[in-house]
Enzyme design. Structure first.
Site, PDB file in Angstrom:
ATOM      1  N   LYS A  11     -24.890  98.480 -53.053  1.00 30.95           N
ATOM      2  CA  LYS A  11     -25.764  99.322 -53.884  1.00 30.95           C
ATOM      3  C   LYS A  11     -26.260 100.575 -53.132  1.00 30.95           C
ATOM      4  O   LYS A  11     -26.167 100.643 -51.907  1.00 30.95           O
ATOM      5  CB  LYS A  11     -26.947  98.472 -54.362  1.00 30.95           C
ATOM      6  N   TYR A  51     -24.510  96.922 -66.839  1.00 25.70           N
ATOM      7  CA  TYR A  51     -25.654  95.997 -66.830  1.00 25.70           C
ATOM      8  C   TYR A  51     -26.171  95.681 -68.241  1.00 25.70           C
ATOM      9  O   TYR A  51     -27.331  95.281 -68.391  1.00 25.70           O
ATOM     10  CB  TYR A  51     -26.786  96.574 -65.988  1.00 25.70           C
ATOM     11  N   PHE A  59     -36.901  95.791 -66.471  1.00 24.44           N
ATOM     12  CA  PHE A  59     -36.452  96.633 -65.366  1.00 24.44           C
ATOM     13  C   PHE A  59     -35.131  97.347 -65.651  1.00 24.44           C
ATOM     14  O   PHE A  59     -34.584  98.016 -64.771  1.00 24.44           O
ATOM     15  CB  PHE A  59     -36.338  95.807 -64.074  1.00 24.44           C
ATOM     16  N   ARG A  87     -22.208  84.597 -53.797  1.00 20.62           N
ATOM     17  CA  ARG A  87     -23.635  84.494 -54.163  1.00 20.62           C
ATOM     18  C   ARG A  87     -24.430  83.892 -52.997  1.00 20.62           C
ATOM     19  O   ARG A  87     -25.576  84.264 -52.765  1.00 20.62           O
ATOM     20  CB  ARG A  87     -23.803  83.628 -55.416  1.00 20.62           C
ATOM     21  N   THR A  93     -32.028  86.962 -55.333  1.00 22.57           N
ATOM     22  CA  THR A  93     -32.281  88.307 -55.859  1.00 22.57           C
ATOM     23  C   THR A  93     -33.456  88.973 -55.142  1.00 22.57           C
ATOM     24  O   THR A  93     -33.382  90.142 -54.764  1.00 22.57           O
ATOM     25  CB  THR A  93     -32.601  88.220 -57.377  1.00 22.57           C
ATOM     26  N   ARG A 104     -29.099  89.908 -48.334  1.00 25.58           N
ATOM     27  CA  ARG A 104     -30.359  90.418 -48.885  1.00 25.58           C
ATOM     28  C   ARG A 104     -31.531  90.175 -47.940  1.00 25.58           C
ATOM     29  O   ARG A 104     -32.436  90.996 -47.849  1.00 25.58           O
ATOM     30  CB  ARG A 104     -30.590  89.821 -50.268  1.00 25.58           C
ATOM     31  N   ASN A 114     -31.829  95.802 -53.721  1.00 21.10           N
ATOM     32  CA  ASN A 114     -31.483  94.607 -52.950  1.00 21.10           C
ATOM     33  C   ASN A 114     -30.042  94.613 -52.422  1.00 21.10           C
ATOM     34  O   ASN A 114     -29.431  93.574 -52.226  1.00 21.10           O
ATOM     35  CB  ASN A 114     -31.795  93.344 -53.758  1.00 21.10           C
ATOM     36  N   HIS A 117     -24.572  93.553 -55.233  1.00 22.34           N
ATOM     37  CA  HIS A 117     -24.369  92.843 -56.501  1.00 22.34           C
ATOM     38  C   HIS A 117     -23.194  91.896 -56.337  1.00 22.34           C
ATOM     39  O   HIS A 117     -22.229  92.217 -55.647  1.00 22.34           O
ATOM     40  CB  HIS A 117     -24.047  93.838 -57.626  1.00 22.34           C
ATOM     41  N   GLU A 128     -16.293  92.348 -65.041  1.00 20.89           N
ATOM     42  CA  GLU A 128     -16.767  93.311 -64.039  1.00 20.89           C
ATOM     43  C   GLU A 128     -15.623  93.881 -63.209  1.00 20.89           C
ATOM     44  O   GLU A 128     -15.605  95.075 -62.896  1.00 20.89           O
ATOM     45  CB  GLU A 128     -17.811  92.642 -63.141  1.00 20.89           C
TER      46      GLU A 128
END
Ligand code: ADP
Ligand code: MG
Length: 140
Positions: A11, A51, A59, A87, A93, A104, A114, A117, A128
């Site tokens: 990100k 998203y 948010f 993950r 998150t 993270r 964070n 993704h 995706e």
């Protein structure tokens, strides 16, 4: 467990701080292969489509603006149980809740910014990956 593919995004908060290599090192150390990767800049509309599942969340607007604020690195990761493994390497998150050694925990600035993704299931991963990559771009 079967070999899977999952979509990962480094990100804007991470690309801005020159952390692409450090994050890729953690992914590769965990056994995930980066089989496709490119650095791009999304429009807010393109981030919004990606998203869309979060459209009703408070948010959503902030998230889309953030994801379009600076370049991102989109990548396809491949490996055994890649979706869940990624993950795990990412961490929770909210970085405050992320486990020691996770991406993270080490790099995220906040619950929004964070750093990374990762797809959350097989159906999401298919959508995706297809959103960013053609079959020709995934040599394996
Ligand atoms: P994850 O990325 O861990 O799968 P979600 O799918 O729930 O998390 O949320 C997508 C992204 O939206 C998060 O990674 C984060 O950037 C942002 N986000 C989630 N919750 C919040 C929140 N409470 N406030 C601001 N941004 C958030
Ligand atoms: Mg998610």
């Amino acid at each position: 467990m079967a070999i899977q593919r999952t979509l990962s995004i480094i990100k804007p908060d991470a690309t801005r701080r020159n952390l692409t290599g450090a994050i890729n090192q953690k992914l590769e150390k965990a056994g995930l292969r980066i089989i496709a990767q490119k650095r791009i800049k999304l429009s807010k509309e393109q981030a919004g489509i990606f998203y869309l599942v979060h459209k009703e969340r408070p948010f959503y607007d902030e998230l889309c603006s953030f994801m379009a604020s600076e370049p991102i690195v989109v990548q396809v990761l491949e490996g055994e149980d890649a979706i869940m493994l990624n993950r795990k390497v990412m961490g929770a998150t909210n970085p405050v809740e992320a486990g020691e050694g996770t991406i993270r925990k080490e790099f995220a600035l906040s619950i929004g910014e964070n750093s990374i993704h990762g797809s959350d299931g097989e159906t999401t991963a298919d959508f995706e990956i297809g959103y960013f990559f053609s079959g020709l771009e995934m040599a394996g």
